[in-house]
Design a protein around this motif. Structure first.
Motif, short mmCIF file in Angstrom:
data_model
loop_
_atom_site.label_atom_id
_atom_site.label_comp_id
_atom_site.label_asym_id
_atom_site.label_seq_id
_atom_site.Cartn_x
_atom_site.Cartn_y
_atom_site.Cartn_z
N PHE A 139 0.81 -1.20 0.00
CA PHE A 139 0.00 0.00 0.00
C PHE A 139 0.85 1.27 0.00
O PHE A 139 2.07 1.23 0.16
N GLN A 140 0.16 2.40 -0.14
CA GLN A 140 0.83 3.69 -0.10
C GLN A 140 1.49 3.93 1.24
O GLN A 140 2.55 4.54 1.33
N GLU A 141 0.85 3.48 2.31
CA GLU A 141 1.45 3.52 3.65
C GLU A 141 1.97 2.14 3.99
O GLU A 141 1.47 1.13 3.48
N ALA A 142 2.98 2.08 4.85
CA ALA A 142 3.58 0.79 5.19
C ALA A 142 2.57 -0.15 5.82
O ALA A 142 2.63 -1.36 5.63
N ALA A 143 1.61 0.38 6.59
CA ALA A 143 0.50 -0.40 7.13
C ALA A 143 0.94 -1.59 7.97
O ALA A 143 0.29 -2.63 7.97
N LEU A 144 2.04 -1.44 8.69
CA LEU A 144 2.45 -2.48 9.62
C LEU A 144 1.60 -2.38 10.88
O LEU A 144 1.23 -1.28 11.31
N PHE A 145 1.29 -3.52 11.49
CA PHE A 145 0.53 -3.50 12.73
C PHE A 145 1.39 -2.92 13.84
O PHE A 145 2.48 -3.43 14.13
N PRO A 146 0.97 -1.82 14.49
CA PRO A 146 1.84 -1.13 15.44
C PRO A 146 2.12 -1.93 16.71
O PRO A 146 3.10 -1.67 17.39
N TRP A 147 1.27 -2.90 17.04
CA TRP A 147 1.47 -3.68 18.26
C TRP A 147 2.36 -4.91 18.05
O TRP A 147 2.63 -5.64 18.99
N LEU A 148 2.81 -5.13 16.82
CA LEU A 148 3.68 -6.26 16.51
C LEU A 148 5.07 -5.76 16.17
O LEU A 148 5.24 -4.67 15.61
N THR A 149 6.08 -6.57 16.49
CA THR A 149 7.43 -6.24 16.07
C THR A 149 7.56 -6.43 14.57
O THR A 149 6.67 -7.00 13.91
N LEU A 150 8.67 -5.98 14.02
CA LEU A 150 8.90 -6.13 12.58
C LEU A 150 8.84 -7.60 12.17
O LEU A 150 8.19 -7.97 11.18
N ARG A 151 9.52 -8.46 12.94
CA ARG A 151 9.51 -9.88 12.61
C ARG A 151 8.10 -10.45 12.70
O ARG A 151 7.66 -11.22 11.83
N GLN A 152 7.34 -10.06 13.73
CA GLN A 152 5.99 -10.57 13.88
C GLN A 152 5.08 -10.09 12.74
O GLN A 152 4.18 -10.81 12.30
N PHE A 188 9.66 -2.22 16.96
CA PHE A 188 8.27 -1.94 16.64
C PHE A 188 8.24 -0.87 15.53
O PHE A 188 9.20 -0.11 15.34
N PRO A 189 7.15 -0.79 14.76
CA PRO A 189 7.09 0.15 13.64
C PRO A 189 7.46 1.58 14.01
O PRO A 189 8.13 2.27 13.22
N HIS A 190 7.04 2.06 15.20
CA HIS A 190 7.33 3.45 15.55
C HIS A 190 8.82 3.68 15.81
O HIS A 190 9.27 4.83 15.88
N ARG A 197 10.16 1.03 7.39
CA ARG A 197 8.80 0.49 7.46
C ARG A 197 8.33 0.01 6.10
O ARG A 197 7.70 -1.05 5.99
N GLN A 198 8.66 0.76 5.05
CA GLN A 198 8.23 0.32 3.72
C GLN A 198 8.98 -0.94 3.28
O GLN A 198 8.40 -1.82 2.64
N ARG A 199 10.26 -1.04 3.64
CA ARG A 199 10.97 -2.29 3.33
C ARG A 199 10.37 -3.46 4.11
O ARG A 199 10.27 -4.58 3.59
N GLY A 200 9.95 -3.19 5.36
CA GLY A 200 9.27 -4.23 6.12
C GLY A 200 7.95 -4.64 5.47
O GLY A 200 7.60 -5.82 5.46
#
Length: 359
Positions: A139-152, A188-190, A197-200
């Motif tokens: 998506f245009q935004e990375a849209a990672l779940f903020p409560w999960l780590t990058l690996r999760q 975490f995403p933040h 974040r986009q690479r994630g």
């Protein structure tokens, strides 16, 4: 004494799996909120664990697509009408066109998140009838779940498909290394930069090993330096995996930097009105004058993207809102003399209606 009661083995009732659950994948404040359907409980077949480059890209065919927005006022033009385009297996094709012409809608149709009003979409020769493991959308935004780590986050689509913990962790390590994020798996995403974040997000999209990667302006919100670095990353990942990529952008420079071909879309109802072939070897070098000339060809097509028979009168039009500083030049009158002009006679550029059918 009462007679003994015969006991039959009783099978523990099996709780039926949840068929589907909707997650709002874009974070609060994103310009576009899209509901992506993640199938749970084995609704889709479980995909085997693979290395990042195990599944090669497949061909796409978009044939006679028409899409009208539900609830649009009477008399409103369709977003797409009679849209035809073919993408070859393992090809990187970029879509460019005026704002609101339907580029993102087109990606959502290919992803199976929307259904065309008429026409059909085929992936690897099979009709697309909803979301599937063979296609993934960034998506245009990375849209990672903020409560999960990058690996999760990267593991998430594998978890809902039932992969074991060991399989998920191994796959996440491979993909985070592929996008140069090893060592940041516990963040975490933040705690990550926008580029990270986009690479994630790209790593998460590749987790289920799709054949087709759909990218909807993924770098639009990034600063120019980070954007250039991620363009290099996309090219490197594409060369390493052999995936088919359809990439939407509002930058003509980005379009020719990444694409094997650039398809220029007209205003609504949208069709392909021009195709620019980017015949520059890879990996590409920023500042290459051949890319600058091709960007000018794309820019020249955009102001005249007004219908299926648009003609291009000048390949040297000034810059536009899609990646150059100068504003669009007014559209020149159509060439009615049937004499070839400098742009339409270029072997790299095709103009006119019905382009997509023969791509």
């Amino acid at each position: 004494m009462p007679a003994p009661v015969a006991r039959c083995p009783v099978e523990t009732p099996r709780v039926p799996p949840r068929t589907a659950e909707r997650f709002s994948v874009a974070p609060a404040g994103a310009s576009v909120i899209v509901d992506t359907v993640f199938t749970l409980g084995g609704l889709l077949p479980r995909a085997p664990a693979r290395t990042p480059s195990a599944r090669q890209g497949t061909a796409l065919a978009l044939e006679g697509l028409t899409f009208a927005a539900p609830g649009a006022p009477a008399g409103s033009p369709a977003i797409l009408e009679g849209f035809d385009a073919h993408v070859r297996a393992g090809e990187l094709v970029v879509l460019a066109g005026p704002s609101g012409c339907g580029k993102s809608t087109l990606l959502n149709l290919v992803a199976g998140l929307l259904a065309p009003t008429t026409g059909r979409i085929r992936s690897d020769g099979r009709d697309v009838r909803g979301a599937g493991h063979d296609r993934a959308l960034v998506f245009q935004e990375a849209a990672l779940f903020p409560w999960l780590t990058l690996r999760q986050n990267v593991e998430f689509p594998l978890k809902v498909q039932g992969f074991s913990r060991a399989e998920r962790e191994a796959r996440a390590r491979e993909l985070l290394a592929l996008v140069h994020l090893e060592g940041r798996d516990g963040a975490f995403p933040h705690e990550l930069s926008g580029g990270m974040r986009q690479r994630g997000a790209i790593a998460r999209a590749l987790a289920t090993d799709p054949a087709v990667l759909l990218m909807d302006e993924p770098f639009a919100a990034l600063d120019p330096h980070t954007r250039e670095r991620l363009q290099d990353e996309v090219e490197r990942v594409w060369l390493a995996t052999g995936k088919t990529i359809v990439f939407v952008t509002h930058s003509v420079d980005e379009a020719v930097r990444l694409g094997d071909r650039v398809l220029v879309l007209g205003d609504r109802p949208s069709r392909v009105v021009a195709e620019v072939i980017v015949d520059v070897e890879r990996p590409r070098v920023r500042g290459d004058q051949r890319l600058a000339a091709l960007a000018a060809e794309v820019a020249a097509a955009l102001p005249r993207a007004r219908g299926p028979l648009a003609l291009i009168d000048s390949p040297d039009a000034p810059g536009d809102e899609l990646g150059h500083d100068a504003p669009f030049a007014p559209a020149a009158p159509h060439n009615t003399s049937h004499e070839p002009n400098s742009a339409s006679s270029s072997p790299r550029l095709r103009v006119g209606g019905g382009l997509g059918a023969g791509l």
